[in-house]
Design an enzyme around this catalytic site. Structure first.
Site, PDB file in Angstrom:
ATOM      1  N   GLN A  72       0.856  -1.098  -0.002  1.00  0.00           N
ATOM      2  CA  GLN A  72       0.008   0.015  -0.056  1.00  0.00           C
ATOM      3  C   GLN A  72       0.956   1.141   0.114  1.00  0.00           C
ATOM      4  OE1 GLN A  72      -2.361   1.800   3.133  1.00  0.00           O
ATOM      5  NE2 GLN A  72      -4.046   1.551   2.063  1.00  0.00           N
ATOM      6  N   TYR A  76      -5.973  10.883   3.805  1.00  0.00           N
ATOM      7  CA  TYR A  76      -4.531  11.347   3.301  1.00  0.00           C
ATOM      8  C   TYR A  76      -4.728  11.979   1.837  1.00  0.00           C
ATOM      9  CZ  TYR A  76      -3.731   8.242   7.141  1.00  0.00           C
ATOM     10  OH  TYR A  76      -3.860   7.761   8.573  1.00  0.00           O
ATOM     11  N   ARG A 103      -7.542   1.841  -2.994  1.00  0.00           N
ATOM     12  CA  ARG A 103      -8.605   2.007  -1.778  1.00  0.00           C
ATOM     13  C   ARG A 103      -9.152   3.440  -1.681  1.00  0.00           C
ATOM     14  NH1 ARG A 103      -7.841   0.614   4.789  1.00  0.00           N
ATOM     15  NH2 ARG A 103      -9.328  -1.124   4.392  1.00  0.00           N
ATOM     16  N   GLY A 121      -9.751  -6.627   9.250  1.00  0.00           N
ATOM     17  CA  GLY A 121      -8.751  -5.579   9.797  1.00  0.00           C
ATOM     18  C   GLY A 121      -8.383  -6.288  11.210  1.00  0.00           C
ATOM     19  N   ARG A 122      -8.846  -5.528  12.123  1.00  0.00           N
ATOM     20  CA  ARG A 122      -8.293  -6.238  13.507  1.00  0.00           C
ATOM     21  C   ARG A 122      -8.131  -7.408  13.978  1.00  0.00           C
ATOM     22  NH1 ARG A 122     -10.877  -0.622  15.752  1.00  0.00           N
ATOM     23  NH2 ARG A 122     -11.952  -1.030  13.952  1.00  0.00           N
TER      24      ARG A 122
END
Length: 365
Positions: A100, A186, A233, A322-323
């Site tokens: 990424q 971002y 993404r 994810g987590r």
């Protein structure tokens, strides 16, 4: 139970073993100085190589692209060599891994970028946003971000070239492809969303103008490494790091259609994932599916049953967890067999060593 989540799927030239994605998660354990990926990170990703696809943690494309202390880069020879250890370890285990690539834009502090002022689409500070710094003299910790300067045309051209070179570097480091981070507030997201982009030139104002930077970055990377190795993404409904769009469904359906024209290999949608967050409307998901013909990945609050349903309904092709991947290195097997999931320790997510990174065991009955 149907095994749709555990069917193989074609992703470009790769046939993936299942449709479970390990999405990018910042863990802040790159070796210092130099922000270099290391053997500890190689072990961590190799343990999780049973994922159909691993997208490695956000990796800055330049010294200016760095938002947080101890995150890895991919612009120096040493960094490329560091990532080679990681990709080789994952490939030995039969895994597929994408890098990424990110530039954080205004979501940083001068202490993280060699004392420079951050850059963004516009000179607007992200309100109530903090980043982690380690300036070598004070105790490391969270501080408010700084006000950025508006990027000039020269800055924009330079960053596009940095993304292009980073894509080439990722392939040199052995990655199977790259994911452009255009989400979560971002730099690319700062151009896309109406409230963070107040530009008066060809990169601001109309929706087409706000999507121009995304368009040019993706075009440069596709030209460099091929569309079959480029994913993107997006985070249409999250307001992370202070970016808000006035008409997100319209904006991001248009973004999906734009990306479809580049024939990129996948589109990865980050859904809002805090506990009482609103669901992504089904009609919006259907619109995204209509606009984008490649592999569609969603990541958010998915469990095995909701992931299975999303794939069966044709809204998604792959699902990111994810987590759960933090504490469950063998997550695909646990999901497939209904094994219980271990809980991660939130105190060891960022920074530190092996503890909380590579010491979570696989399931034993």
């Amino acid at each position: 139970m149907s095994t749709s989540l555990f069917d193989t799927i074609k992703l470009g030239t790769h046939t993936l073993n299942n449709r479970v994605v390990m999405p990018p998660m910042t863990r802040s354990r790159a070796s210092q100085p130099g922000d270099v990926a290391n053997q500890m990170m190689a072990s961590y990703y190799a343990q999780r190589a049973s994922a159909g696809l691993i997208v490695a943690e956000g990796t800055q494309i330049s010294p200016m692209g760095k938002g947080y202390a101890w995150t890895p880069g991919i612009y120096s020879d040493e960094q490329i060599a560091g990532w080679k250890q990681v990709t080789e370890a994952v490939h030995v285990k039969g895994g597929t891994i994408f890098a990424q690539l990110w530039h954080v834009g205004r979501v940083t502090h001068p202490d993280n970028i060699n004392g420079e002022q951050p850059i963004s689409s516009s000179a607007i500070k992200a309100e109530n946003v903090k980043v982690f710094i380690d300036n070598g003299s004070d105790e490391p910790g969270f501080v408010d971000v700084a006000t950025p300067r508006e990027m000039s045309q020269q800055d924009i051209d330079e960053v596009i070239q940095q993304f292009r070179q980073a894509a080439l570097n990722a392939i040199a480091a052995g990655f199977d492809g790259i994911e452009l981070h255009a989400a979560n507030g971002y730099l690319i997201n700062q151009f896309i969303d109406s409230e963070s982009n107040q530009r008066k030139d060809q990169y601001g104002g109309s929706l087409a103008n706000r999507l121009r930077f995304l368009d040019e970055v993706v075009a440069a990377m596709v030209d460099a490494i091929g569309a079959e190795r480029v994913g993107v993404r997006l985070a249409p409904l999250t307001t992370l790091n202070g970016t808000v769009d006035a008409k997100p469904e319209e904006t991001y359906t248009a973004a999906a259609a734009l990306l479809n024209k580049h024939n990129i290999v996948y589109l990865h949608i980050a859904e809002v994932d805090w506990d009482d967050a609103p669901e992504t409307p089904k009609a919006f998901k259907q619109a995204l599916r209509k606009a984008f013909k490649g592999v569609l990945i969603y990541a958010g609050r998915y469990k095995a049953d909701s992931a299975k349903l999303a794939i069966e309904e044709g809204l998604a092709d792959m699902i990111g967890f994810g987590r759960p991947f933090v504490a469950n290195p063998d997550l695909p097997a646990r999901l497939e067999h209904g094994y219980p999931l271990a809980e991660h320790d939130p105190n060891s997510l960022f920074g530190g060593g092996e503890k909380g990174l590579t010491d979570y065991p696989s399931y034993k009955a």
